[in-house]
Write a protein that holds these residues in place. Structure first.
Motif, PDB file in Angstrom:
ATOM      1  N   ASP A 197       0.859  -1.192   0.000  1.00  0.00           N
ATOM      2  CA  ASP A 197       0.000   0.000   0.000  1.00  0.00           C
ATOM      3  C   ASP A 197       0.892   1.237   0.000  1.00  0.00           C
ATOM      4  O   ASP A 197       2.088   1.153   0.284  1.00  0.00           O
ATOM      5  CB  ASP A 197      -0.934  -0.011   1.220  1.00  0.00           C
ATOM      6  CG  ASP A 197      -2.220   0.777   0.963  1.00  0.00           C
ATOM      7  OD1 ASP A 197      -2.303   1.499  -0.053  1.00  0.00           O
ATOM      8  OD2 ASP A 197      -3.155   0.667   1.782  1.00  0.00           O
ATOM      9  N   ASP A 198       0.289   2.380  -0.325  1.00  0.00           N
ATOM     10  CA  ASP A 198       1.093   3.601  -0.356  1.00  0.00           C
ATOM     11  C   ASP A 198       1.476   4.058   1.046  1.00  0.00           C
ATOM     12  O   ASP A 198       2.581   4.527   1.266  1.00  0.00           O
ATOM     13  CB  ASP A 198       0.390   4.727  -1.151  1.00  0.00           C
ATOM     14  CG  ASP A 198      -1.050   4.972  -0.722  1.00  0.00           C
ATOM     15  OD1 ASP A 198      -1.564   4.257   0.168  1.00  0.00           O
ATOM     16  OD2 ASP A 198      -1.679   5.887  -1.293  1.00  0.00           O
ATOM     17  N   THR A 246      -6.831   0.308   7.763  1.00  0.00           N
ATOM     18  CA  THR A 246      -6.762  -0.492   6.535  1.00  0.00           C
ATOM     19  C   THR A 246      -5.770  -1.636   6.726  1.00  0.00           C
ATOM     20  O   THR A 246      -6.047  -2.786   6.354  1.00  0.00           O
ATOM     21  CB  THR A 246      -6.330   0.397   5.342  1.00  0.00           C
ATOM     22  OG1 THR A 246      -7.186   1.539   5.296  1.00  0.00           O
ATOM     23  CG2 THR A 246      -6.399  -0.354   4.034  1.00  0.00           C
ATOM     24  N   THR A 295      -3.901   5.670  10.271  1.00  0.00           N
ATOM     25  CA  THR A 295      -4.413   5.196  11.564  1.00  0.00           C
ATOM     26  C   THR A 295      -4.155   3.700  11.740  1.00  0.00           C
ATOM     27  O   THR A 295      -4.222   3.176  12.852  1.00  0.00           O
ATOM     28  CB  THR A 295      -5.938   5.412  11.659  1.00  0.00           C
ATOM     29  OG1 THR A 295      -6.571   4.619  10.646  1.00  0.00           O
ATOM     30  CG2 THR A 295      -6.299   6.870  11.468  1.00  0.00           C
TER      31      THR A 295
HETATM   32  O1  LIG Z   1      -4.146   3.611   7.891  1.00  0.00           O
HETATM   33  P1  LIG Z   1      -5.469   4.180   7.442  1.00  0.00           P
HETATM   34  O2  LIG Z   1      -5.951   5.274   8.348  1.00  0.00           O
HETATM   35  O3  LIG Z   1      -6.513   3.129   7.226  1.00  0.00           O
HETATM   36  O4  LIG Z   1      -5.231   4.933   6.052  1.00  0.00           O
HETATM   37  C1  LIG Z   1      -4.437   4.422   5.020  1.00  0.00           C
HETATM   38  C2  LIG Z   1      -5.264   4.132   3.784  1.00  0.00           C
HETATM   39  O5  LIG Z   1      -5.965   5.310   3.357  1.00  0.00           O
HETATM   40  C3  LIG Z   1      -5.730   5.541   1.981  1.00  0.00           C
HETATM   41  O6  LIG Z   1      -6.629   4.812   1.168  1.00  0.00           O
HETATM   42  P2  LIG Z   1      -8.142   5.293   0.887  1.00  0.00           P
HETATM   43  O7  LIG Z   1      -9.085   4.518   1.740  1.00  0.00           O
HETATM   44  O8  LIG Z   1      -8.203   6.772   0.991  1.00  0.00           O
HETATM   45  O9  LIG Z   1      -8.445   4.843  -0.579  1.00  0.00           O
HETATM   46  P3  LIG Z   1      -7.614   5.012  -1.917  1.00  0.00           P
HETATM   47  O10 LIG Z   1      -6.362   4.196  -1.746  1.00  0.00           O
HETATM   48  O11 LIG Z   1      -8.521   4.480  -2.948  1.00  0.00           O
HETATM   49  O12 LIG Z   1      -7.297   6.470  -2.090  1.00  0.00           O
HETATM   50  C4  LIG Z   1      -4.341   4.973   1.770  1.00  0.00           C
HETATM   51  O13 LIG Z   1      -4.137   4.628   0.392  1.00  0.00           O
HETATM   52  C5  LIG Z   1      -4.326   3.751   2.639  1.00  0.00           C
HETATM   53  O14 LIG Z   1      -4.864   2.624   1.968  1.00  0.00           O
END
Ligand SMILES: O=P(O)(O)OC[C@H]1O[C@H](OP(=O)(O)OP(=O)(O)O)[C@H](O)[C@@H]1O
Ligand SMILES: O=c1[nH]c(=O)c2nc[nH]c2[nH]1
Ligand SMILES: [Mg+2]
Length: 174
Positions: free
Chosen positions: A108-109, A116, A113
């Motif tokens: 993941d990028d 995900t 928090t």
């Molecule tokens: O650690 P967390 O607080 O869960 O946040 C991290 C996640 O949030 C963003 O995705 P997003 O849900 O915005 O979707 P996207 O990747 O489609 O932009 C990012 O790409 C990670 O997957």
């Protein structure tokens, strides 16, 4: 979040960390140097959508050609809502990982928090989870990452941004 519920996560984050395509590519390559010591991996799994770009670069550098996605949406632009798994890994990929994700690489990028990251860990507990960037709350969930930024930093990725005029620092630019 409870302190300023009316503000988005991006607005609450006091600092901005803009990342160019060039820097992102270099950070993904640096991540792959580390992952190359951990593999080999049977497949790369991108957490969409943000994980698609680093997953493509990492898979290219590792020579992995089996690529799958886990489609999770949590932030609606910049406010985090309930996590929504739109698609899990395919049966073929699940089989490669023996059901628990062993030998699979999840990319993941970033972790913020960690919500995900927690969800993908629950889906594939034995997979290796790598992100390019990590904030402190999510960091314990990640096996390998490259750059840590503070929790009150918002990372601006190149696919979400465009070049624009900036006023001189002397005139109050951030
Ligand atoms: O650690 P967390 O607080 O869960 O946040 C991290 C996640 O949030 C963003 O995705 P997003 O849900 O915005 O979707 P996207 O990747 O489609 O932009 C990012 O790409 C990670 O997957
Ligand atoms: O573009 C983004 N930058 C961030 O810092 C972030 N945190 C969660 N989701 C995010 N998306
Ligand atoms: Mg994402």
């Amino acid at each position: 979040m409870a302190e300023h519920p009316e503000l988005s996560a991006q607005e609450r984050a006091g600092k901005a960390f803009p990342v160019s395509w060039d820097q992102f590519h270099r950070d993904c390559r640096a991540l792959t140097w580390r992952l190359n010591e951990v593999g080999p991996f049977h497949a790369v799994i991108a957490i969409t959508r943000g994980g698609l770009v680093p997953a493509a670069i990492v898979a290219r550098e590792l020579g992995v050609r089996v690529i799958d996605t886990v489609c999770i949406a949590s932030y609606d632009h910049n406010k985090q809502g309930d996590l929504n798994v739109l698609k899990g890994v395919s049966p073929d990929t699940a089989k490669l990982g023996g059901g628990t994700g062993k030998g699979l690489l999840i990319v993941d990028d970033l972790v913020d928090t960690g919500k995900t990251g927690r969800m993908v860990r629950d889906l594939l507990p034995d997979a290796h989870f790598a992100t390019v960037y990590a904030k402190p709350k999510g960091r314990p969930l990640v096996d390998t990452f490259i750059t840590e930024v503070s929790q009150d930093t918002w990372i601006f990725f190149p696919w979400d941004t465009a070049l624009s005029f900036q006023p001189p620092i002397r005139d109050g630019a951030a």
